[in-house]
Scaffold this active site. Structure first.
Site, short mmCIF file in Angstrom:
data_model
loop_
_atom_site.label_atom_id
_atom_site.label_comp_id
_atom_site.label_asym_id
_atom_site.label_seq_id
_atom_site.Cartn_x
_atom_site.Cartn_y
_atom_site.Cartn_z
N LYS A 79 34.20 46.65 28.72
CA LYS A 79 33.20 45.66 29.16
C LYS A 79 31.82 46.31 29.15
O LYS A 79 31.67 47.47 29.55
CB LYS A 79 33.57 45.18 30.57
CG LYS A 79 32.75 44.00 31.08
CD LYS A 79 33.28 43.50 32.42
CE LYS A 79 32.49 42.33 32.97
NZ LYS A 79 33.02 41.84 34.26
N SER A 154 33.90 36.99 34.47
CA SER A 154 32.88 37.43 33.56
C SER A 154 33.39 38.37 32.46
O SER A 154 32.69 38.59 31.47
CB SER A 154 31.77 38.14 34.34
OG SER A 154 32.28 39.27 35.02
N SER A 178 36.75 38.38 38.17
CA SER A 178 36.36 38.50 36.76
C SER A 178 37.33 39.21 35.83
O SER A 178 37.13 39.21 34.62
CB SER A 178 35.00 39.17 36.65
OG SER A 178 34.00 38.23 36.91
N1 GLN Z 1 32.86 34.34 39.11
C1 GLN Z 1 32.47 35.23 40.15
C2 GLN Z 1 30.97 35.34 40.22
O1 GLN Z 1 30.33 34.72 39.43
C3 GLN Z 1 33.13 36.56 39.97
C4 GLN Z 1 32.35 37.52 39.16
C5 GLN Z 1 33.01 38.85 39.03
O2 GLN Z 1 34.13 39.07 39.49
N2 GLN Z 1 32.28 39.78 38.44
O3 GLN Z 1 30.44 35.97 41.05
#
Ligand code: GLN
Length: 485
Positions: A79, A154, A178
């Site tokens: 990532k 994400s 994410s």
């Molecule tokens: N969807 C969540 C957010 O937007 C989780 C993001 C994540 O785990 N990095 O904060």
């Protein structure tokens, strides 16, 4: 592709036993990328030539009879918020578009030491904020099961890369879901380990008290091996723990069917899609048939939990992202007359809409007049969540739940409604707030052939139990469907 070439364990074993060469593996995966990447857009950057050189070096070592690591020849996607020496780490943001880290994150050091080969850096929501990978400043990733759908986020690029056979292993980061949500949307395995078990050194921080790096793989066994490599205490991360998980005898143990599993009824409310619910309940029945004891329990999750998560994560983000001011770090505007304008214009031009929204929210809830009303209250909620989980784990080994309310949604469907997007995180954020480990795995498909995910939540450092149950379930479900690109 030979079955052994498809998995982390298969590749590492085959390369060591000289069944095939590391260079052969890298060539096959690079070919898959060349053929399909224009459809998927999983990567922000790739490094074909260097990856092939590294593979050849591993083959030379093997030819000379020298020791190679536990992941020898395994191609990995990383990532793009995890620092890699000499390769861009952009966080999918214009702010870091040209940032090249001078050092490797601890997880990268560990992967390299074990002979893994980094193929490229994967697309993501900017600074890991989002649930669809549509917040990337550079490209939108497609779900390999249906190109008009999102891969989740994400860590959407990492999930899509594994599901498309671009890599058998990728790294994601999970602050509120994410790793697990994109794993569910792409039909793969994703693990958010216990907070503190994998070093965060070199992970560009979003919300430091919630962030964890974790592996994304095609099956449970690959996930086990990856966690073994990635975990471990690190003096460069003050929250890193000395506790380790061992996978000794794990996968041939038959104790899984003696486990007690809790099903929190609130995770199966009205917002849960009927097909997702049926598929998960089908898995629960399979477990019961094998002798696993399953009880319904109460674990209130509601929009208050989401509020607590968004308050705490945004507060931490507003502080963590303050360093990107065009002076110390990041993009610098060319339009300014004084230092204040330099900072304002740099941040205005380089941060995307969602990142700005979080910074504003975070700064607001931390401001003097609102601190007690929001930030402190969210922390009380966080303590309550920890207690609720603790109560359940005093009676049960594991919790089973959905990962997301629905299967992968259409691109563009939720991007203009932040609340709709945040609701994606209903079943995942409480795990991060409590610092618990949770695994997402495929448990079936809906009528449109889109993968459905199932979540196994454990108490701190109970990864071994989670893997045991996941492995048992994986072998019983025996889902053989594959992405056809
Ligand atoms: N969807 C969540 C957010 O937007 C989780 C993001 C994540 O785990 N990095 O904060």
């Amino acid at each position: 592709m030979d079955a052994d070439m498809e998995t982390v364990c298969g590749i590492a074993g085959g390369v060591k036993e000289k069944k095939f060469k590391a260079a052969e593996i890298i060539e096959i995966y690079l070919k898959n990328i060349t053929k399909q990447e224009t459809k998927i857009n999983a990567f922000i950057s790739t490094r074909a030539v260097k990856a092939l050189d590294e593979a050849k070096m591993i083959d030379e070592k093997i030819a000379k009879g020298e020791r190679v690591g536990r992941l020898a020849g395994v191609p990995v996607g990383v990532k793009d918020n995890i620092c890699t020496e000499g390769i861009k780490t952009t966080c999918a943001s214009k702010m870091l578009e040209n940032y090249i880290s001078p050092y490797d994150a601890t997880v990268i050091e560990k992967l390299k030491k074990e002979g893994a080969i980094i193929i490229g850096k994967t697309n993501m929501d900017e600074f890991a904020m989002g649930s669809s990978t549509e917040n990337s400043a550079f490209k939108t990733t497609s779900n390999p099961w249906n190109l008009s759908r999102v891969p989740g986020g994400s860590s959407g690029g990492s999930a899509a890369a594994v599901a498309s056979d671009f890599v058998p292993l990728s790294l994601g980061s999970d602050t509120g879901g994410s790793i697990r949500q994109p794993a569910a949307f792409c039909g793969i395995v994703g693990l958010k380990p216990t907070y503190g078990s994998i070093s965060r050194f070199g992970l560009v921080a979003f919300a430091s008290s919630l962030d964890q790096i974790g592996p994304m793989t095609k099956n449970v066994k690959d996930c086990v091996l990856s966690l073994e490599v990635l975990q471990g205490n690190d003096s460069r991360d003050a929250t890193s723990s000395k506790r380790k998980f061992t996978a000794k005898y794990l996968l041939d143990s038959h104790d899984a069917n003696k486990m007690k599993v809790a099903i929190p009824k609130q995770f199966f409310g009205d917002e849960l899609d009927a097909e997702v619910k049926n598929s998960i309940m089908g898995s629960v029945e399979r477990l019961q048939d094998m002798g696993v004891k399953v009880d319904e329990v109460s674990m209130p999750i509601d929009e208050e939990i989401l509020s607590a998560y968004y308050i705490i994560s945004s507060a931490e983000a507003s502080s963590n992202l303050a360093r990107f001011d065009g002076i110390r770090y990041g993009y610098r505007t060319s339009e300014y007359n004084n230092v204040e304008e330099l900072m304002i214009n740099s941040r205005t031009e380089a941060f995307g809409e969602e990142v700005k929204r979080r910074i504003l929210l975070g700064t607001y809830v931390l401001s003097a007049g609102y601190y007690d009303a929001f930030y402190n209250k969210a922390h009380k909620m966080r303590e309550a969540i920890k207690r609720r989980y603790h109560d359940i784990f005093s009676k049960y080994d594991l919790i089973l739940s959905p990962v997301t309310p629905t299967v992968a949604f259409e691109k563009g469907e939720k991007i203009h409604s932040p609340m709709q997007m945040y609701l994606q995180d209903l079943y995942t954020v409480s795990v991060n707030l409590a610092g618990l480990p949770a695994l997402s795995m495929n448990c079936g498909f809906d009528k449109n052939n889109l993968p459905i995910g199932l979540q196994i939540i454990g108490s701190h450092y109970s990864e071994e139990k989670m893997f045991q149950l996941a492995y048992l379930l994986e072998s019983k479900l025996d889902l053989k469907k594959k992405v056809i690109l």
